[in-house]
Motif scaffolding. Structure first.
Motif, PDB file in Angstrom:
ATOM      1  N   ASP A 143      26.162 -37.382 -21.460  1.00  0.00           N
ATOM      2  CA  ASP A 143      24.968 -37.536 -22.301  1.00  0.00           C
ATOM      3  C   ASP A 143      24.161 -38.693 -21.714  1.00  0.00           C
ATOM      4  OD1 ASP A 143      23.116 -38.254 -24.240  1.00  0.00           O
ATOM      5  OD2 ASP A 143      24.419 -37.590 -25.878  1.00  0.00           O
ATOM      6  N   LEU A 144      22.945 -38.390 -21.295  1.00  0.00           N
ATOM      7  CA  LEU A 144      22.143 -39.418 -20.612  1.00  0.00           C
ATOM      8  C   LEU A 144      21.855 -40.613 -21.507  1.00  0.00           C
ATOM      9  CD1 LEU A 144      18.791 -39.445 -21.354  1.00  0.00           C
ATOM     10  CD2 LEU A 144      18.985 -37.190 -20.345  1.00  0.00           C
ATOM     11  N   GLN A 188       4.399 -35.534 -12.829  1.00  0.00           N
ATOM     12  CA  GLN A 188       5.113 -34.244 -12.770  1.00  0.00           C
ATOM     13  C   GLN A 188       5.531 -33.848 -11.355  1.00  0.00           C
ATOM     14  OE1 GLN A 188       3.454 -30.981 -15.096  1.00  0.00           O
ATOM     15  NE2 GLN A 188       4.158 -29.544 -13.552  1.00  0.00           N
ATOM     16  N   VAL A 189       6.784 -33.444 -11.239  1.00  0.00           N
ATOM     17  CA  VAL A 189       7.336 -32.958  -9.969  1.00  0.00           C
ATOM     18  C   VAL A 189       7.526 -31.446 -10.098  1.00  0.00           C
ATOM     19  CG1 VAL A 189       9.389 -33.033  -8.484  1.00  0.00           C
ATOM     20  CG2 VAL A 189       8.518 -35.148  -9.509  1.00  0.00           C
ATOM     21  N   ASN A 233       9.421 -19.069 -19.824  1.00  0.00           N
ATOM     22  CA  ASN A 233       9.167 -20.364 -19.187  1.00  0.00           C
ATOM     23  C   ASN A 233      10.320 -20.762 -18.261  1.00  0.00           C
ATOM     24  OD1 ASN A 233       7.359 -22.320 -18.672  1.00  0.00           O
ATOM     25  ND2 ASN A 233       7.800 -23.562 -20.496  1.00  0.00           N
ATOM     26  N   ALA A 234      10.846 -19.747 -17.560  1.00  0.00           N
ATOM     27  CA  ALA A 234      11.904 -19.924 -16.561  1.00  0.00           C
ATOM     28  C   ALA A 234      13.251 -20.346 -17.150  1.00  0.00           C
ATOM     29  CB  ALA A 234      11.476 -20.890 -15.467  1.00  0.00           C
ATOM     30  N   ARG A 242      13.286 -32.697 -20.274  1.00  0.00           N
ATOM     31  CA  ARG A 242      13.257 -32.457 -21.717  1.00  0.00           C
ATOM     32  C   ARG A 242      14.504 -33.014 -22.400  1.00  0.00           C
ATOM     33  NH1 ARG A 242      10.633 -27.233 -23.484  1.00  0.00           N
ATOM     34  NH2 ARG A 242      11.832 -26.336 -21.789  1.00  0.00           N
ATOM     35  N   GLN A 244      10.878 -23.848 -10.553  1.00  0.00           N
ATOM     36  CA  GLN A 244       9.586 -24.534 -10.398  1.00  0.00           C
ATOM     37  C   GLN A 244       9.771 -26.045 -10.245  1.00  0.00           C
ATOM     38  OE1 GLN A 244      10.201 -22.378 -12.907  1.00  0.00           O
ATOM     39  NE2 GLN A 244       8.647 -20.794 -12.879  1.00  0.00           N
ATOM     40  N   HIS A 245      10.855 -26.584 -10.769  1.00  0.00           N
ATOM     41  CA  HIS A 245      11.127 -28.009 -10.569  1.00  0.00           C
ATOM     42  C   HIS A 245      11.804 -28.218  -9.210  1.00  0.00           C
ATOM     43  CE1 HIS A 245      11.443 -32.161 -11.898  1.00  0.00           C
ATOM     44  NE2 HIS A 245      12.611 -32.177 -11.267  1.00  0.00           N
ATOM     45  N   THR A 256       3.696 -27.032  -9.941  1.00  0.00           N
ATOM     46  CA  THR A 256       2.360 -27.406 -10.391  1.00  0.00           C
ATOM     47  C   THR A 256       2.215 -28.923 -10.491  1.00  0.00           C
ATOM     48  OG1 THR A 256       3.209 -26.795 -12.579  1.00  0.00           O
ATOM     49  CG2 THR A 256       1.645 -25.298 -11.579  1.00  0.00           C
ATOM     50  N   ASN A 275      23.420 -34.617 -16.577  1.00  0.00           N
ATOM     51  CA  ASN A 275      23.161 -33.522 -17.514  1.00  0.00           C
ATOM     52  C   ASN A 275      24.412 -33.278 -18.339  1.00  0.00           C
ATOM     53  OD1 ASN A 275      22.602 -30.833 -18.628  1.00  0.00           O
ATOM     54  ND2 ASN A 275      20.891 -30.854 -17.183  1.00  0.00           N
ATOM     55  N   SER A 316      17.089 -29.294 -16.234  1.00  0.00           N
ATOM     56  CA  SER A 316      18.007 -28.158 -16.062  1.00  0.00           C
ATOM     57  C   SER A 316      18.048 -27.628 -14.636  1.00  0.00           C
ATOM     58  CB  SER A 316      17.614 -27.018 -17.013  1.00  0.00           C
ATOM     59  OG  SER A 316      16.295 -26.590 -16.731  1.00  0.00           O
ATOM     60  N   SER A 318       9.742 -33.812 -15.427  1.00  0.00           N
ATOM     61  CA  SER A 318       9.609 -32.351 -15.366  1.00  0.00           C
ATOM     62  C   SER A 318       8.409 -31.973 -16.241  1.00  0.00           C
ATOM     63  CB  SER A 318      10.891 -31.671 -15.861  1.00  0.00           C
ATOM     64  OG  SER A 318      11.025 -31.903 -17.249  1.00  0.00           O
TER      65      SER A 318
END
Ligand SMILES: Cc1cc2nc3c(=O)[nH]c(=O)nc-3n(C[C@H](O)[C@H](O)[C@H](O)COP(=O)(O)OP(=O)(O)OC[C@H]3O[C@@H](n4cnc5c(N)ncnc54)[C@H](O)[C@@H]3O)c2cc1C
Length: 303
Positions: free
Chosen positions: A289-290, A233-234, A123-124, A194, A256-257, A237, A271, A252, A219
């Protein structure tokens, strides 16, 4: 090294992804020729020869016919690699062609290193290097992975159509219905990844979006987990966005993002992993830490 670059003609114009294939050929130092099923008067901005099969005969898509045409061209041009975009056209046609040529097929190439193709997996989350062990290879390239290259108008060579397939008929394109939020028009987008950890923490990111009068984005894992619906979703897809400000929170930076947001004017990434790949595209990287940083920032902004 010689590359046969398979372009796509959709809804009255050449899909821009063709120029990423040209950029790829340039990057690997390959000579190249192009091919696409298109009107004969099409004008690709490409410094070389492009074979055109008449779209009024071969139609926008028919796997048997398009494969037949490319196989004929492979015979004529004898390329080492046949290159598609990692699009629905490429997903469908590349494996068919590879099987017919008994050639190795490598999907979703995002980079090249010394003759080896780099592709994502898990998953990349990870990347691996792959080398075909067949004389020819068929590749699909992830959109946005290679810088597009445009040149002068190409030399066009009409390419004969011989194959017929009456079992399938092209019916047209159907644009997916847009529901929910339209991020393409937003000037400020704050996206949750995530890294937010759980659904309830989306509210932390939503509060920041509200304080900045921006829209909330996400994401794919956030959507897959059901924390937000798919209209947020960005990415490949999801939606492709180019706001003035994009803040990626706990994302991350998988290709794909990035494909969906890297044209943003100013990118901030929050991040806790300072080596996260999103740093490569970020104008400002906040290593924090967000869950601690975002509430502090939001409270400063709303004071
Ligand atoms: C065919 C295909 C299509 C895809 N399409 C899309 C798409 O359109 N859009 C998309 O986004 N993805 C897409 N993906 C998935 C993509 O490959 C990645 O898996 C996904 O983008 C990763 O999302 P993420 O960055 O939120 O999660 P992760 O990769 O898990 O990253 C989470 C990040 O959060 C950070 N973090 C964790 N906790 C904290 C904290 N407390 N504070 C700060 N940082 C923290 C971590 O350091 C990490 O960098 C697709 C995949 C495939 C195979």
């Amino acid at each position: 090294m010689k590359a046969l670059l398979i372009g796509e003609y959709k809804n009255g114009h050449i899909d821009e992804s063709f120029y990423e294939l040209v950029g790829f050929a340039n990057k690997i130092g390959a000579s190249s020729v192009g091919f696409m099923v298109a009107p004969l008067d099409v004008k690709p901005e490409y410094d070389g020869k492009v074979y055109i099969a008449d779209i009024s005969k071969a139609k926008d898509y028919n796997p048997k016919v398009h494969k037949g045409l490319i196989l004929k061209l492979v015979e004529k041009e004898n390329p080492d690699v046949v290159v598609f975009s990692h699009s629905s056209y490429g997903w469908d046609l590349a494996p068919r062609l590879a099987a017919a040529l008994r050639a190795g097929q490598i999907s979703e190439v995002i980079d090249v290193d010394n003759g080896e193709y780099i592709v994502p997996f898990c998953n990349a989350k990870l990347r691996r290097k792959v080398k075909p062990n067949t004389p020819k290879a068929v590749l699909t390239l992830q959109s946005g992975a290679f810088a597009p290259l445009k040149n002068n108008t190409a030399q066009i060579e009409p390419f004969d159509y011989t194959e017929e397939d009456t079992n399938l008929e092209f019916q047209g394109y159907e644009v997916a219905e847009k529901t929910g939020v339209d991020l393409t028009k937003a000037e400020v987008i704050i996206s949750a990844g995530r890294g937010v950890g759980k659904k309830e923490n989306i509210e932390i990111v939503r509060s920041l979006a509200k304080a900045l009068k921006g829209e909330l984005g996400a994401s794919r894992p956030v959507v897959d987990a059901g924390w937000l619906d798919e209209s947020y979703q960005v990415g490949t897809t999801g939606q492709t966005v180019a706001p003035k400000l994009y803040i990626a929170c706990g994302i991350s930076g998988a290709i794909q993002h990035l494909v969906g947001m890297k044209k943003s004017n100013f990118i901030v990434a929050i991040n806790k992993d300072k080596d996260a790949p999103i740093a490569e595209v970020a104008d400002v990287f906040v290593a924090a830490d967000l869950l601690e940083f975002i509430p502090m920032l939001t409270s400063k902004l709303t004071k």
